[in-house]
Design a protein around this motif. Structure first.
Motif, mmCIF file in Angstrom:
data_model
loop_
_atom_site.group_PDB
_atom_site.id
_atom_site.type_symbol
_atom_site.label_atom_id
_atom_site.label_comp_id
_atom_site.label_asym_id
_atom_site.label_seq_id
_atom_site.Cartn_x
_atom_site.Cartn_y
_atom_site.Cartn_z
ATOM 1 N N ASN A 28 -6.037 11.151 -3.466
ATOM 2 C CA ASN A 28 -6.520 10.159 -3.666
ATOM 3 C C ASN A 28 -6.201 9.394 -4.906
ATOM 4 O O ASN A 28 -5.131 10.153 -5.630
ATOM 5 C CB ASN A 28 -7.880 10.021 -3.778
ATOM 6 C CG ASN A 28 -8.556 11.019 -4.828
ATOM 7 O OD1 ASN A 28 -7.919 10.936 -5.697
ATOM 8 N ND2 ASN A 28 -9.758 11.677 -4.353
ATOM 9 N N SER A 41 -3.786 3.118 0.512
ATOM 10 C CA SER A 41 -4.150 3.205 2.050
ATOM 11 C C SER A 41 -5.476 3.065 2.400
ATOM 12 O O SER A 41 -6.420 3.760 1.594
ATOM 13 C CB SER A 41 -3.356 4.493 2.713
ATOM 14 O OG SER A 41 -3.862 4.627 3.961
ATOM 15 N N LYS A 42 -5.990 2.182 3.393
ATOM 16 C CA LYS A 42 -7.203 2.190 3.556
ATOM 17 C C LYS A 42 -7.770 3.563 4.009
ATOM 18 O O LYS A 42 -9.214 3.605 3.826
ATOM 19 C CB LYS A 42 -7.386 1.183 4.724
ATOM 20 C CG LYS A 42 -8.993 0.841 4.925
ATOM 21 C CD LYS A 42 -9.076 -0.266 6.089
ATOM 22 C CE LYS A 42 -10.487 -0.566 6.292
ATOM 23 N NZ LYS A 42 -11.443 0.515 6.856
ATOM 24 N N LEU A 43 -7.142 4.145 4.759
ATOM 25 C CA LEU A 43 -7.528 5.840 5.175
ATOM 26 C C LEU A 43 -8.051 6.503 3.932
ATOM 27 O O LEU A 43 -9.095 6.976 3.849
ATOM 28 C CB LEU A 43 -6.264 6.613 5.622
ATOM 29 C CG LEU A 43 -6.204 5.953 6.920
ATOM 30 C CD1 LEU A 43 -4.950 6.852 7.547
ATOM 31 C CD2 LEU A 43 -7.224 6.256 7.995
ATOM 32 N N LYS A 101 -8.741 5.160 0.803
ATOM 33 C CA LYS A 101 -9.991 4.503 0.371
ATOM 34 C C LYS A 101 -11.519 4.601 1.082
ATOM 35 O O LYS A 101 -12.382 4.701 0.223
ATOM 36 C CB LYS A 101 -9.715 2.985 0.244
ATOM 37 C CG LYS A 101 -8.971 2.092 -0.779
ATOM 38 C CD LYS A 101 -9.000 0.609 -0.652
ATOM 39 C CE LYS A 101 -8.458 0.141 -1.638
ATOM 40 N NZ LYS A 101 -8.193 -1.302 -1.484
ATOM 41 N N ASP A 102 -11.214 4.755 2.092
ATOM 42 C CA ASP A 102 -12.381 5.213 2.976
ATOM 43 C C ASP A 102 -12.750 6.731 2.870
ATOM 44 O O ASP A 102 -13.622 7.173 3.572
ATOM 45 C CB ASP A 102 -12.138 4.884 4.615
ATOM 46 C CG ASP A 102 -12.013 3.369 4.762
ATOM 47 O OD1 ASP A 102 -12.351 2.746 3.685
ATOM 48 O OD2 ASP A 102 -11.454 3.157 5.738
ATOM 49 N N GLY A 103 -11.934 7.523 2.189
ATOM 50 C CA GLY A 103 -12.287 9.064 1.902
ATOM 51 C C GLY A 103 -11.692 9.961 2.717
ATOM 52 O O GLY A 103 -12.234 11.069 2.651
ATOM 53 N N ALA A 104 -10.690 9.591 3.555
ATOM 54 C CA ALA A 104 -9.925 10.499 4.143
ATOM 55 C C ALA A 104 -9.230 11.455 3.427
ATOM 56 O O ALA A 104 -8.457 11.210 2.237
ATOM 57 C CB ALA A 104 -8.984 9.589 5.112
ATOM 58 N N LYS A 142 1.069 -1.200 0.115
ATOM 59 C CA LYS A 142 -0.030 0.036 0.145
ATOM 60 C C LYS A 142 0.816 1.198 0.175
ATOM 61 O O LYS A 142 2.045 1.448 0.511
ATOM 62 C CB LYS A 142 -0.774 0.015 1.204
ATOM 63 C CG LYS A 142 -1.895 -1.210 1.397
ATOM 64 C CD LYS A 142 -2.804 -1.184 2.449
ATOM 65 C CE LYS A 142 -3.937 -2.006 2.766
ATOM 66 N NZ LYS A 142 -4.750 -2.226 3.650
ATOM 67 N N GLN A 163 -3.305 5.229 12.204
ATOM 68 C CA GLN A 163 -4.206 4.373 11.433
ATOM 69 C C GLN A 163 -3.530 4.407 10.000
ATOM 70 O O GLN A 163 -4.033 3.513 9.214
ATOM 71 C CB GLN A 163 -5.538 4.869 11.488
ATOM 72 C CG GLN A 163 -6.237 5.239 12.551
ATOM 73 C CD GLN A 163 -7.725 5.590 12.523
ATOM 74 O OE1 GLN A 163 -8.296 5.428 11.726
ATOM 75 N NE2 GLN A 163 -8.031 6.674 13.459
#
Length: 340
Positions: free
Chosen positions: A237, A255-257, A259-262, A222, A272
């Protein structure tokens, strides 16, 4: 049924036979020439269409017929009377140069233009977008044959109508969202479709080569890009610019952050951050204070990628720009960072 001569052929017979053979071979060659002019199967046609024609080899060039009437992505109909000589396409200078075309003027943020293009655009006049829509009088003075706006926001609040009074104006919804499509559209509008296809191929080949080189380090890993400017720290993004290059061209997972829209980066969210690799982009060194604050924090020093030495820094503006030239430079940076 083939007849066999009982007697030895005369010289006249030999001459007739030779003449018949020559005529037969000529007919076959003519037939072959006719056959190659027939349409090829779909796979071969696709390959032929994606390869620029070579006039030196006598192959036919595919030329755009003008006047050309098209609808832009917002539904405006426009007619381009002849192949444009002067083009004004702010923020799309990169794509124009990929097609071998210099713009009539180049975009500037009021302080500087796109620095990574100045080796080719150094002599091209700048026009400031610092206050939003620029001076229409200045654009009119440059007498463009075609105006191209890179997104729908550029055409809002009556701007499109003012641009359209100066020259035929084409508007993209968002040219950077699908760069391949927007470059093909530029190729059609500007009568250089062959150069557009070549630009796409060149970039695809470069990306594929880099992806293969980085496969061992990128596959299943990632990545996150943090941008610094005068307002703070922000994640980029994977939909555009360098974020798109990492995720779609080089094979890194976001990164998941992200992906989750951070969007905004804060000290509270850093624990995180699950990225194996982190790229820091300081926008024209405007984010120096925020970058220092991040580096000095104990939270940052405990991020796994930081502890592993997998953090890379750049202040180059092409990380925040769209176009094959910018994205190619990002690829070069990533390969250099990870394969010193």
């Amino acid at each position: 049924m083939i007849k066999r001569w009982s007697k030895r052929p005369s010289r006249a017979h030999k001459t007739m036979a030779l003449l018949s053979t020559v005529l037969l071979v000529s007919g076959l060659l003519a037939a072959c020439g006719t056959e190659t002019a027939k349409p090829q199967d779909s796979k071969q046609q696709t390959a032929a269409e994606s390869t620029p024609t070579d006039s030196a080899k006598g192959t036919a060039q595919t030329e755009v017929a003008y006047p050309l009437t098209v609808k832009d992505e917002l539904g405006h109909e426009l007619t381009i009377p002849a192949k444009p000589g002067k083009v004004f396409a702010p923020v799309m200078e990169d794509s124009l140069l990929s097609l071998g075309i210099k713009p009539a003027m180049q975009w500037s943020n009021g302080v500087s233009p796109q620095e990574y293009l100045q080796d080719q655009l150094g002599s091209v006049p700048q026009i400031s977008f610092a206050g939003g829509t620029p001076s229409f009088e200045v654009i009119l003075e440059s007498q463009p044959d075609l105006i191209i706006l890179h997104n729908s926001y550029s055409a809002e609040n009556g701007a499109y109508e003012k641009y359209a009074k100066i020259a035929p104006t084409y508007v993209f919804k968002s040219a950077s969202t699908d760069l391949n499509s927007s470059v093909r559209t530029l190729g059609k509008l500007l009568g250089v479709e062959d150069k557009a296809e070549q630009a796409l191929k060149n970039y695809a080949d470069k990306a594929a080569d880099a992806k293969a080189k980085l496969a061992a380090k990128a596959e299943g890993k990632k990545a996150a890009i943090i941008r610094f400017n005068a307002k703070g720290m922000f994640f980029m993004n994977s939909d555009y610019f360098s974020g798109y290059v990492l995720a779609h061209d080089l094979g890194f997972e976001p990164s998941k952050l992200v992906k989750d829209g951070a969007f905004e980066v804060s000290m509270e969210i850093l624990p995180q951050l699950d990225a194996d690799y982190i790229f820091l982009v300081n926008d024209g060194n405007q984010g120096d204070a925020f970058l220092k604050e991040l580096k000095d924090s104990a939270v940052w020093k405990n991020v796994p990628a930081v502890k592993s030495g997998h953090v890379f820094e750049t202040s180059n503006d092409y990380w925040l720009s769209g176009g094959f030239i910018a994205q190619s430079k990002v690829i070069d940076d990533v390969v250099r960072f990870m394969q010193p």
